[in-house]
Scaffold this active site. Structure first.
Site, PDB file in Angstrom:
ATOM      1  N   ASN A   1     -37.724 -32.065  53.484  1.00  0.00           N
ATOM      2  CA  ASN A   1     -38.265 -30.986  54.310  1.00  0.00           C
ATOM      3  C   ASN A   1     -37.089 -30.383  55.078  1.00  0.00           C
ATOM      4  O   ASN A   1     -36.633 -30.942  56.061  1.00  0.00           O
ATOM      5  CB  ASN A   1     -39.315 -31.567  55.274  1.00  0.00           C
ATOM      6  CG  ASN A   1     -39.840 -30.526  56.249  1.00  0.00           C
ATOM      7  OD1 ASN A   1     -39.563 -29.332  56.099  1.00  0.00           O
ATOM      8  ND2 ASN A   1     -40.600 -30.971  57.245  1.00  0.00           N
ATOM      9  N   TRP A   2     -36.635 -29.246  54.570  1.00  0.00           N
ATOM     10  CA  TRP A   2     -35.446 -28.628  55.165  1.00  0.00           C
ATOM     11  C   TRP A   2     -35.754 -27.860  56.452  1.00  0.00           C
ATOM     12  O   TRP A   2     -34.836 -27.352  57.102  1.00  0.00           O
ATOM     13  CB  TRP A   2     -34.764 -27.709  54.150  1.00  0.00           C
ATOM     14  CG  TRP A   2     -34.005 -28.464  53.089  1.00  0.00           C
ATOM     15  CD1 TRP A   2     -33.644 -29.783  53.121  1.00  0.00           C
ATOM     16  CD2 TRP A   2     -33.478 -27.942  51.860  1.00  0.00           C
ATOM     17  NE1 TRP A   2     -32.953 -30.115  51.985  1.00  0.00           N
ATOM     18  CE2 TRP A   2     -32.833 -29.001  51.195  1.00  0.00           C
ATOM     19  CE3 TRP A   2     -33.508 -26.683  51.257  1.00  0.00           C
ATOM     20  CZ2 TRP A   2     -32.206 -28.837  49.953  1.00  0.00           C
ATOM     21  CZ3 TRP A   2     -32.895 -26.516  50.017  1.00  0.00           C
ATOM     22  CH2 TRP A   2     -32.244 -27.592  49.377  1.00  0.00           C
ATOM     23  N   LYS A   3     -37.028 -27.714  56.762  1.00  0.00           N
ATOM     24  CA  LYS A   3     -37.441 -26.989  57.978  1.00  0.00           C
ATOM     25  C   LYS A   3     -36.764 -25.603  58.018  1.00  0.00           C
ATOM     26  O   LYS A   3     -36.514 -25.025  56.963  1.00  0.00           O
ATOM     27  CB  LYS A   3     -37.155 -27.836  59.219  1.00  0.00           C
ATOM     28  CG  LYS A   3     -37.737 -29.246  59.075  1.00  0.00           C
ATOM     29  CD  LYS A   3     -37.786 -30.040  60.335  1.00  0.00           C
ATOM     30  CE  LYS A   3     -38.393 -31.401  60.032  1.00  0.00           C
ATOM     31  NZ  LYS A   3     -38.569 -32.228  61.208  1.00  0.00           N
TER      32      LYS A   3
ATOM     33  N   HIS B   1     -47.945 -30.294  59.033  1.00  0.00           N
ATOM     34  CA  HIS B   1     -46.782 -30.921  59.671  1.00  0.00           C
ATOM     35  C   HIS B   1     -46.951 -30.862  61.192  1.00  0.00           C
ATOM     36  O   HIS B   1     -47.473 -29.877  61.728  1.00  0.00           O
ATOM     37  CB  HIS B   1     -45.494 -30.200  59.240  1.00  0.00           C
ATOM     38  CG  HIS B   1     -44.275 -30.959  59.655  1.00  0.00           C
ATOM     39  ND1 HIS B   1     -43.782 -30.899  60.940  1.00  0.00           N
ATOM     40  CD2 HIS B   1     -43.487 -31.831  58.988  1.00  0.00           C
ATOM     41  CE1 HIS B   1     -42.725 -31.702  61.030  1.00  0.00           C
ATOM     42  NE2 HIS B   1     -42.527 -32.278  59.849  1.00  0.00           N
TER      43      HIS B   1
ATOM     44  N   GLU C   1     -44.969 -30.224  63.515  1.00  0.00           N
ATOM     45  CA  GLU C   1     -44.364 -29.061  64.178  1.00  0.00           C
ATOM     46  C   GLU C   1     -45.289 -27.847  64.078  1.00  0.00           C
ATOM     47  O   GLU C   1     -45.354 -27.031  64.989  1.00  0.00           O
ATOM     48  CB  GLU C   1     -42.975 -28.778  63.581  1.00  0.00           C
ATOM     49  CG  GLU C   1     -41.960 -29.815  64.054  1.00  0.00           C
ATOM     50  CD  GLU C   1     -40.839 -30.112  63.078  1.00  0.00           C
ATOM     51  OE1 GLU C   1     -40.617 -29.334  62.134  1.00  0.00           O
ATOM     52  OE2 GLU C   1     -40.188 -31.166  63.256  1.00  0.00           O
TER      53      GLU C   1
ATOM     54  N   GLU D   1     -46.459 -39.455  59.313  1.00  0.00           N
ATOM     55  CA  GLU D   1     -45.297 -39.154  60.140  1.00  0.00           C
ATOM     56  C   GLU D   1     -45.664 -39.306  61.611  1.00  0.00           C
ATOM     57  O   GLU D   1     -46.246 -38.380  62.207  1.00  0.00           O
ATOM     58  CB  GLU D   1     -44.822 -37.719  59.890  1.00  0.00           C
ATOM     59  CG  GLU D   1     -44.398 -37.452  58.474  1.00  0.00           C
ATOM     60  CD  GLU D   1     -43.417 -36.294  58.393  1.00  0.00           C
ATOM     61  OE1 GLU D   1     -42.309 -36.500  57.895  1.00  0.00           O
ATOM     62  OE2 GLU D   1     -43.750 -35.185  58.842  1.00  0.00           O
TER      63      GLU D   1
ATOM     64  N   GLY E   1     -37.432 -36.575  63.951  1.00  0.00           N
ATOM     65  CA  GLY E   1     -36.231 -35.948  64.507  1.00  0.00           C
ATOM     66  C   GLY E   1     -35.690 -36.641  65.750  1.00  0.00           C
ATOM     67  O   GLY E   1     -34.844 -36.086  66.452  1.00  0.00           O
TER      68      GLY E   1
ATOM     69  N   SER F   1     -37.438 -39.869  60.919  1.00  0.00           N
ATOM     70  CA  SER F   1     -36.100 -40.444  61.069  1.00  0.00           C
ATOM     71  C   SER F   1     -35.723 -41.409  59.939  1.00  0.00           C
ATOM     72  O   SER F   1     -35.074 -42.427  60.181  1.00  0.00           O
ATOM     73  CB  SER F   1     -35.953 -41.117  62.438  1.00  0.00           C
ATOM     74  OG  SER F   1     -36.101 -40.155  63.467  1.00  0.00           O
TER      75      SER F   1
ATOM     76  N   GLY G   1     -36.532 -35.250  56.817  1.00  0.00           N
ATOM     77  CA  GLY G   1     -36.090 -34.023  57.485  1.00  0.00           C
ATOM     78  C   GLY G   1     -34.571 -34.002  57.606  1.00  0.00           C
ATOM     79  O   GLY G   1     -33.848 -33.682  56.656  1.00  0.00           O
ATOM     80  N   GLY G   2     -34.086 -34.396  58.765  1.00  0.00           N
ATOM     81  CA  GLY G   2     -32.655 -34.324  59.083  1.00  0.00           C
ATOM     82  C   GLY G   2     -31.733 -34.841  57.984  1.00  0.00           C
ATOM     83  O   GLY G   2     -30.777 -34.155  57.585  1.00  0.00           O
TER      84      GLY G   2
HETATM   85  P1  PGA Z   1     -36.870 -36.252  60.307  1.00  0.00           P
HETATM   86  O1  PGA Z   1     -38.073 -35.255  59.973  1.00  0.00           O
HETATM   87  O2  PGA Z   1     -36.543 -37.014  59.052  1.00  0.00           O
HETATM   88  O3  PGA Z   1     -35.768 -35.389  60.781  1.00  0.00           O
HETATM   89  O4  PGA Z   1     -37.396 -37.180  61.384  1.00  0.00           O
HETATM   90  C1  PGA Z   1     -39.127 -35.644  59.133  1.00  0.00           C
HETATM   91  C2  PGA Z   1     -40.135 -34.531  59.021  1.00  0.00           C
HETATM   92  O5  PGA Z   1     -40.354 -33.820  60.003  1.00  0.00           O
HETATM   93  O6  PGA Z   1     -40.731 -34.324  57.955  1.00  0.00           O
END
Ligand code: PGA
Length: 249
Positions: free
Chosen positions: A10-12, A96, A98, A168, A174, A212, A233-234
């Site tokens: 997930n590159w956001k 998600h 966010e 999640e 994050g 994470s 994500g990250g």
């Molecule tokens: P993260 O994000 O790996 O940076 O914690 C995961 C996500 O939001 O899908």
């Protein structure tokens, strides 16, 4: 049934076309020997086309980070399922945290998106998870149950063949704080039970962990029986780190 394992990036709101090209070109040069793991990259809408093109001869696939639940019309700024399908994008992340917290998406909106995706024969990646306060108040199970029962209320087991759940915990996204293996194991087991108790076959559904995940903690998490992969994500923004995670699945 052997569940499919997934490594989803997930590159956001990161990576423009140039970044996407250079990442996926170096991904194409990697040996994908972990044949039972499907890899999906989810860039921003503007990079989907580039991604589909670069991965056209690859086993890896492209997904979107969002979709709207109507098929067309006066919805300024939104993107429909058929627009995504038309460019060769079959996967979509919905729900998600966010989107839920920043864009006020409700469980009912997630349900509408799920219904739309399934009726258009697309593959949903449905995110669920509790906040820190909800966990501290012992509400994790209740929240997971609520999110799932609303999202899946119009669905039947036969429709879920290509549906993925991503657990999640919001407090782990994050933050660099990963849920412990016990927490992940318990949550994934309860998710399967919630499906079983609602007329679905929970043992057929791939459940990914997200929050994470790094190349340093992927092995211990992937060894858990109920973990069928990761939503990253990250650490998915670095091709070598993401490849290292893929290899630990
Ligand atoms: P993260 O994000 O790996 O940076 O914690 C995961 C996500 O939001 O899908």
């Amino acid at each position: 049934m052997l569940r499919t394992r997934f490594c989803v990036a997930n590159w956001k709101m990161n990576f423009n076309c140039t970044d996407t090209k250079s990442f996926l070109e170096s991904w194409n040069n990697k040996e994908l020997n972990n044949k039972e793991v499907k890899t999906i990259f989810c860039p921003s809408f503007t990079e989907l086309n580039t991604g589909v093109e670069i991965l056209q001869y690859s086993d890896s696939e492209i997904g979107a980070q969002n979709v709207f639940y109507e098929s067309s019309g006066a919805y300024t700024g939104e993107v429909s399922c058929s627009m995504l399908k038309n460019i060769g994008c079959q996967w979509v992340i919905i729900g998600h945290s966010e989107r839920r917290s920043i864009f006020s998406e409700t469980d009912e909106m997630v349900r509408n998106k799920l219904d739309q995706l399934i009726s258009e024969r697309m593959n949903p990646i449905v995110c669920i998870g509790e906040t820190k306060t909800q966990r501290e108040n012992g509400k994790t199970q209740e929240i997971l149950s609520q999110q799932l029962s609303i999202a899946f209320e119009n669905q039947e087991d036969v429709n879920l063949k290509n549906t993925i759940i991503a657990y999640e915990p919001v407090w782990a996204i994050g933050t660099g704080i990963t849920a412990t293996v016990e927490m992940v194991s318990d949550a994934h087991k309860s998710i399967r039970n919630i499906f079983n108790n609602n007329g679905f076959n929970g043992s057929n559904i791939s459940i990914l962990y997200g929050g994470s995940v790094t190349d340093g903690n992927a092995t211990e998490l992937s060894e858990l029986t109920d973990v069928d992969g990761f939503l990253v994500g990250g650490a998915s923004l670095d091709v070598d780190k993401f490849y290292a995670i893929y290899n630990q699945l």
